[in-house]
Write an enzyme that holds these catalytic residues in place. Structure first.
Site, mmCIF file in Angstrom:
data_model
loop_
_atom_site.group_PDB
_atom_site.id
_atom_site.type_symbol
_atom_site.label_atom_id
_atom_site.label_comp_id
_atom_site.label_asym_id
_atom_site.label_seq_id
_atom_site.Cartn_x
_atom_site.Cartn_y
_atom_site.Cartn_z
ATOM 1 N N ASP A 191 0.813 -1.213 0.000
ATOM 2 C CA ASP A 191 0.000 0.000 0.000
ATOM 3 C C ASP A 191 0.849 1.266 0.000
ATOM 4 O O ASP A 191 0.379 2.336 -0.364
ATOM 5 C CB ASP A 191 -0.927 -0.007 1.223
ATOM 6 C CG ASP A 191 -1.948 1.115 1.182
ATOM 7 O OD1 ASP A 191 -2.630 1.243 0.147
ATOM 8 O OD2 ASP A 191 -2.051 1.863 2.162
ATOM 9 N N LEU A 272 -8.437 6.191 1.559
ATOM 10 C CA LEU A 272 -8.451 7.267 0.568
ATOM 11 C C LEU A 272 -7.117 7.417 -0.152
ATOM 12 O O LEU A 272 -6.962 8.307 -0.972
ATOM 13 C CB LEU A 272 -8.819 8.596 1.247
ATOM 14 C CG LEU A 272 -10.239 8.682 1.819
ATOM 15 C CD1 LEU A 272 -10.420 9.994 2.568
ATOM 16 C CD2 LEU A 272 -11.271 8.568 0.698
ATOM 17 N N ARG A 273 -6.173 6.541 0.165
ATOM 18 C CA ARG A 273 -4.863 6.650 -0.485
ATOM 19 C C ARG A 273 -4.973 6.467 -1.997
ATOM 20 O O ARG A 273 -4.232 7.063 -2.771
ATOM 21 C CB ARG A 273 -3.887 5.634 0.110
ATOM 22 C CG ARG A 273 -2.425 6.041 -0.085
ATOM 23 C CD ARG A 273 -1.491 4.935 0.365
ATOM 24 N NE ARG A 273 -1.671 4.554 1.738
ATOM 25 C CZ ARG A 273 -1.103 5.163 2.765
ATOM 26 N NH1 ARG A 273 -0.325 6.211 2.554
ATOM 27 N NH2 ARG A 273 -1.287 4.728 3.994
ATOM 28 N N GLY A 274 -5.928 5.635 -2.417
ATOM 29 C CA GLY A 274 -6.109 5.402 -3.848
ATOM 30 C C GLY A 274 -6.497 6.667 -4.588
ATOM 31 O O GLY A 274 -5.915 7.005 -5.624
ATOM 32 N N THR A 277 -3.518 9.203 -4.622
ATOM 33 C CA THR A 277 -2.454 8.807 -5.546
ATOM 34 C C THR A 277 -2.908 8.954 -6.989
ATOM 35 O O THR A 277 -2.149 9.418 -7.843
ATOM 36 C CB THR A 277 -2.026 7.351 -5.285
ATOM 37 O OG1 THR A 277 -1.634 7.210 -3.918
ATOM 38 C CG2 THR A 277 -0.857 6.964 -6.174
#
Length: 334
Positions: A191, A272-274, A277
């Site tokens: 991740d 919410l990292r997706g 990024t």
């Protein structure tokens, strides 16, 4: 002159090269994970990219490549405060490396006897403001994985021994490569990579012949080969510099933010990292192309590499993660 194989001379592997260029434009994207067959140019691409990147300005002799005198750690014994240009650092982290070699070693005896902070900088210090490359990252020992997770989160390396502590900046683009047949990557580390790409050996004869021709020409007369590709590499270098300058001026509409959220919701990616990024990668793509704002085309171009490694496994869907992302992109972003 660098002796690395020219980045522009690498045949095919467009997704891998694209991902590496995006992190060169915006290091905040979070690094690149390259999984695939052996001998597909993974390490060649890393070194080729680093060789064409603009040099960094750093204090001469500083173990952490400090940009200014104020950034030099208090433990660093730097006599000369001259600012010099140096190549973007690319540091290899070997699988068998000890923790002291990675984070650095404190000289406890000297510290206790003389009251000095005696510290031998490690690989993380050398990689600051550059690239940290880990081949076969999926085989990395767990304690080093945990260590890298901490540093990637904070951008700082903290070494504590016997009540003494040393800290220094450790901000780098993490590039990992490996063969998925030899073991999976821990989800926590997976991740942390901003982008992920799969590389395969070319399946058509013409492409394989071209790979052989270029590699053989490089091995036979390196200077001549480097000279013949110098203009192509220089063009990429100029594009990276221009994109970096343009990056902060790229406009982002609410519609694009809605597209990012809708895509990640449909894919079921955790956290919410997706979205973040995906947005940063699309902005870097727009900057590289010379656009003034992010469009759906930019989202489509980067979605597979930004999201494919963030999907939950679906036992009822035998399609690969990249295929699932592309299928969802077509449905959500027509």
């Amino acid at each position: 002159m660098s002796h690395a194989f020219p980045f522009s001379a690498i045949v095919g592997q467009d997704a891998m090269k694209q991902a590496m260029l995006l992190t060169a434009i915006d290091a905040g994207i979070g690094g690149v994970l390259v999984f695939g067959d052996r001998g597909t140019g993974k390490s060649t691409a890393v070194r080729g990219l680093a060789a064409l990147l603009p040099p960094i300005k750093a204090i001469k002799g500083c173990p952490v490549n400090s940009a200014t005198e104020a950034d030099i750690p208090d433990w660093a014994n730097v006599a000369d405060r001259e600012v010099v240009e140096k190549p973007t650092p690319v540091v290899d982290l070997p699988l068998g490396a000890t923790e002291d070699r990675v984070v650095g070693a404190l000289d406890i005896e000297k510290a206790l006897a003389k009251g000095e902070k005696a510290f031998e900088a490690g690989l993380l210090a050398r990689a600051n403001r550059g690239y940290l490359y880990i081949d076969e990252v999926n085989l990395l020992e767990d304690h080093l994985v945990d260590l890298l997770l901490d540093v990637a989160q904070s951008g700082e390396n903290l070494v504590e021994r016997e009540g003494l502590s040393i800290r220094h900046p450790a901000r780098f683009v993490l590039v990992g490569s490996g063969n998925p047949e030899e073991g999976e990557l821990r989800p926590q580390l997976l991740d942390r990579f901003g982008l992920s790409v799969e590389v395969k050996s070319p399946k058509d004869i013409d492409t394989r012949i071209e790979v052989i021709k270029r590699r053989d020409a490089f091995d036979q007369d390196r200077a001549k080969f480097l000279k013949s590709w110098a203009k192509s590499d220089e063009a990429i270098r100029k594009s990276i510099i221009a994109a970096r300058k343009r990056l902060s001026k790229i406009r982002t509409s609410d519609e694009i933010l809605k597209d990012c959220a809708a895509l990640c919701l449909e894919l079921g990616s955790d956290g919410l990292r997706g979205e973040l990024t995906l947005l940063r990668a699309a902005r870097a793509q727009a900057a590289f192309e010379g656009s003034s704002e992010i469009t759906r085309a930019h989202l489509r171009a980067v979605a597979p590499m930004a999201l494919s490694h963030r999907l939950r496994r679906d036992p009822l869907d035998e399609a690969g993660s990249t295929t699932r992302v592309m299928r969802t992109v077509e449905a959500v972003l027509p």
